[in-house]
Write an enzyme that holds these catalytic residues in place. Structure first.
Site, PDB file in Angstrom:
ATOM      1  N   TYR A 145       0.852  -1.184   0.000  1.00  0.00           N
ATOM      2  CA  TYR A 145       0.000   0.000   0.000  1.00  0.00           C
ATOM      3  C   TYR A 145       0.890   1.236   0.000  1.00  0.00           C
ATOM      4  CZ  TYR A 145      -3.462   3.415   1.627  1.00  0.00           C
ATOM      5  OH  TYR A 145      -4.288   4.501   1.748  1.00  0.00           O
ATOM      6  N   ASP A 240       9.504   3.573  -0.582  1.00  0.00           N
ATOM      7  CA  ASP A 240       8.439   4.071   0.270  1.00  0.00           C
ATOM      8  C   ASP A 240       8.771   3.643   1.696  1.00  0.00           C
ATOM      9  OD1 ASP A 240       6.220   4.530   1.804  1.00  0.00           O
ATOM     10  OD2 ASP A 240       4.781   3.769   0.333  1.00  0.00           O
ATOM     11  N   LYS A 268       4.386   9.201   8.739  1.00  0.00           N
ATOM     12  CA  LYS A 268       4.143   8.550  10.034  1.00  0.00           C
ATOM     13  C   LYS A 268       5.090   9.015  11.146  1.00  0.00           C
ATOM     14  CE  LYS A 268       1.781   4.611   8.018  1.00  0.00           C
ATOM     15  NZ  LYS A 268       0.475   4.160   8.427  1.00  0.00           N
TER      16      LYS A 268
HETATM   17  N1  PMP Z   1       3.012   4.264   2.196  1.00  0.00           N
HETATM   18  C1  PMP Z   1       2.978   3.295   3.108  1.00  0.00           C
HETATM   19  C2  PMP Z   1       4.034   2.233   3.073  1.00  0.00           C
HETATM   20  C3  PMP Z   1       1.985   3.281   4.077  1.00  0.00           C
HETATM   21  O1  PMP Z   1       1.951   2.287   4.977  1.00  0.00           O
HETATM   22  C4  PMP Z   1       1.032   4.323   4.103  1.00  0.00           C
HETATM   23  C5  PMP Z   1      -0.079   4.382   5.157  1.00  0.00           C
HETATM   24  N2  PMP Z   1      -0.370   3.249   5.827  1.00  0.00           N
HETATM   25  C6  PMP Z   1       1.108   5.314   3.137  1.00  0.00           C
HETATM   26  C7  PMP Z   1       2.117   5.264   2.200  1.00  0.00           C
HETATM   27  C8  PMP Z   1       0.135   6.459   3.132  1.00  0.00           C
HETATM   28  O2  PMP Z   1       0.367   7.323   4.196  1.00  0.00           O
HETATM   29  P1  PMP Z   1      -0.777   8.295   4.751  1.00  0.00           P
HETATM   30  O3  PMP Z   1      -1.828   7.419   5.354  1.00  0.00           O
HETATM   31  O4  PMP Z   1      -0.073   9.173   5.727  1.00  0.00           O
HETATM   32  O5  PMP Z   1      -1.295   9.072   3.586  1.00  0.00           O
END
Ligand code: PMP
Length: 431
Positions: A145, A240, A268
Site C-alpha cells: 500500500y 516508500d 508517520k
Molecule cells: N506508504 C505506506 C508504506 C503506508 O503504509 C502508508 C499508510 N499506511 C502510506 C504510504 C500512506 O500514508 P498516509 O496514510 O499518511 O497518507
C-alpha cells in the site's frame, strides 16, 4: 467488557460521517465488522476508551506513535508551537533544522521537501520521477500500500507481471494502464517486467521492508537486483519508507539493508503523531521540483511549525541510547511467548518480526509475499483479534497489519499481553 458508549457514538457517527469513520480500516472490516472502540485518552503504551476500559496499545496509530501516547517531550514541543502560532505560510527555521536532521540520519536524502501525508509524499515522488525520466510507467509490488493517490490504487491482474486494473472506483483505466504490478521477492517476475516495459518505466516503487501485508523482509540480493535492473533500464528506484523510516533504527530501512534508492518517501513516525509526509533524494532529481524545476508540488500546511516541532522532538527521543535495542528485546520476548503458546494450544502461527514490529499470521507456512499473506487464516485472526481486545489488548483490526511496540511498553506490559494471548489461544483451541 462494557462498550455501550462506543456503540452509542458509533450509531451517531454513522449519521454524520460516511461509514462512521474517517479511514476505512477503522470500521473493523478486516475482522468481519463490529463496533470500533472509541478511544478517549492515550498515555504511554495505554489507551482508555469512552467506557473507561484500559488497553495496552500495539496499533500505535498504524505506526507513527513510536514514543507512546502523549510523550512529555513531544507534548511540550507541540504546546510551545501552539503558543507561537501553528501556521505561518512563510518559511521557518524549524524546517531547516528538521530537514538537516533527516539528511543526517538518512544519507541518500541530498534534498528534501515536507508535505502533509505519506500519500502526498509517494504521489509526488512518482510525479518527480516521471518529470525526470520523461516516461510514464511505474512498477509496484503486489499487496504494498502506498497511500490513496490514483496510480498506486492499482492491483495486479493475473500472471507474474501484469498491467494493472484499478483497485478503486474512480481511478481511470488510463492511469492503471501505466502501472505494472509484480510479486514481492520474485526477481524473475521483476526481470520479466523490466524486459517487457523497461524503456517506458519511470520508476519502481518499493517498500524495502514491507509493512503492508505484515512485516516482510526482502530476500538476500532481491533489492540489489531490483536496483541494478531498474537503473539498467534508465529508470529510478523510489523507496516508500512511510512505515519503515525510524521504525527499526535511527534512520531508515535502506541503512539496515545497506542499499540506496534514488528517492525516498516518508511519513508517520517523522511527524511525532502530527500530520506529515516528506520526500527526498538525489539532488539532480529533486531539482525537478518547483520553484527550481518543472514538476509542481505545493502545500498550505507543508512544513507547518507544529508538525516540524513534533517531528524534531520525536527524533530527539529516538536518538537516545538503547531505544531500539529495548524494543528489539521486548519484541523478541513477545514473539517467543506467542509462539510458545501457539505450540501449547496446537494453533498454526507464524511470526515475522523485525525489532519492535511484528505480524502474527495464522499459518504454518512462512510469509514472503502478498499471496502468502492472503493465504493465512483471516477467520482465525478475526477471532483472535476480538478475544484479545476483550482482554484489553488493542491491535490493528486486520491480518495484514503489524503490531508496533513503542519506547513506552514495559516488560510487565509484555507479560500481561502474553497472558491475554494465552487466554485467547485457549478459547480458540476449544472451538
Ligand atoms: N506508504 C505506506 C508504506 C503506508 O503504509 C502508508 C499508510 N499506511 C502510506 C504510504 C500512506 O500514508 P498516509 O496514510 O499518511 O497518507
Amino acid at each position: 467488557m462494557n462498550i455501550s458508549n462506543s456503540e452509542q457514538l458509533h450509531k451517531q457517527a454513522q449519521q454524520h460521517i460516511v461509514g462512521g469513520v474517517n479511514s476505512p480500516s477503522r470500521a473493523y472490516k478486516g475482522v468481519g465488522g463490529g463496533t470500533p472502540i472509541y478511544m478517549e485518552r492515550g498515555q504511554g503504551a495505554y489507551f482508555w476508551d469512552v467506557d473507561g476500559n484500559k488497553y495496552i496499545d500495539f496499533l500505535a496509530a498504524y505506526g507513527p506513535i513510536i514514543t507512546g501516547h502523549a510523550h512529555p517531550h513531544i507534548t511540550e514541543a507541540i504546546t510551545k508551537a501552539a503558543h507561537n502560532g501553528v501556521l505561518y505560510g512563510t518559511p521557518t527555521a524549524l524546517e531547516n533544522k528538521f530537514a538537516k536532521m533527516l539528511k543526517d540520519a538518512i544519507p541518500s536524502l541530498e534534498k528534501v521537501r515536507f508535505v502533509n501525508s505519506g500519500t502526498e509524499a509517494v504521489m509526488t515522488t512518482i510525479r518527480v520521477a516521471r518529470a525526470y525520466t520523461k516516461r510514464n510507467k511505474i512498477i509496484k509490488f503486489a499487496g504494498c500500500y502506498h497511500g490513496h493517490s490514483d496510480p498506486v490504487l492499482v492491483q495486479a491482474g493475473s500472471g507474474p507481471a501484469t498491467l494493472g486494473t484499478p483497485d478503486s472506483a474512480g481511478v481511470p483505466q488510463a492511469i492503471a494502464q501505466d502501472v505494472i504490478t509484480v510479486p514481492f521477492n520474485d526477481i524473475d517476475a521483476y526481470k520479466e517486467a523490466i524486459s517487457q516495459w523497461g524503456d517506458e518505466v519511470a520508476a519502481v516503487l518499493v517498500e524495502p521492508i514491507v509493512g503492508n501485508f505484515g512485516i516482510v523482509e526482502p530476500k538476500p540480493g532481491f533489492l540489489e537486483q531490483v536496483n541494478e535492473l531498474t537503473h539498467g533500464a534508465g529508470a529510478l528506484v523510489i523507496y516508500d519508507e512511510v512505515i519503515t523510516a525510524f521504525r527499526f533504527t535511527y534512520g531508515s530501512a535502506q541503512q539496515i539493508l545497506n542499499i540506496e534508492p534514488d528517492m525516498t518517501a516518508m511519513g508517520k513516525i517523522i511527524g511525532g503523531g502530527l500530520p506529515i509526509g516528506a520526500y527526498g533524494g538525489r539532488k539532480d532529481i529533486m531539482e525537478q521540483v518547483a520553484p527550481l524545476g518543472p514538476a509542481y508540488q505545493a502545500g498550505t500546511m507543508a512544513g507547518n511549525p507544529a508538525s516540524m516541532s513534533a517531528g524534531i522532538a520525536c527524533l530527539e527521543v529516538l536518538n537516545q541510547e538503547g531505544v531500539y535495542q529495548r524494543m528489539d528485546r521486548l519484541g523478541a520476548k513477545l514473539e517467543q511467548g506467542i509462539l510458545a503458546y501457539a505450540r501449547e494450544y496446537g494453533l498454526p502461527v507464524t511470526i515475522n518480526r523485525l525489532i519492535g514490529a511484528l505480524t502474527v499470521y495464522f499459518s504454518e507456512r512462512e510469509v514472503e509475499n502478498y499471496q502468502d499473506a492472503e493465504n493465512t487464516d483471516g477467520e482465525m485472526f478475526a477471532k483472535f483479534f476480538k478475544l484479545i481486545l476483550q482482554e484489553g489488548i488493542n491491535l490493528a483490526p486486520s491480518k495484514y497489519e503489524a503490531w508496533f511496540l513503542t519506547t513506552e511498553h514495559s516488560e510487565a506490559d509484555i507479560d500481561q499481553t502474553l497472558d491475554a494471548v494465552k487466554k485467547a489461544f485457549a478459547a480458540m483451541s476449544q472451538q
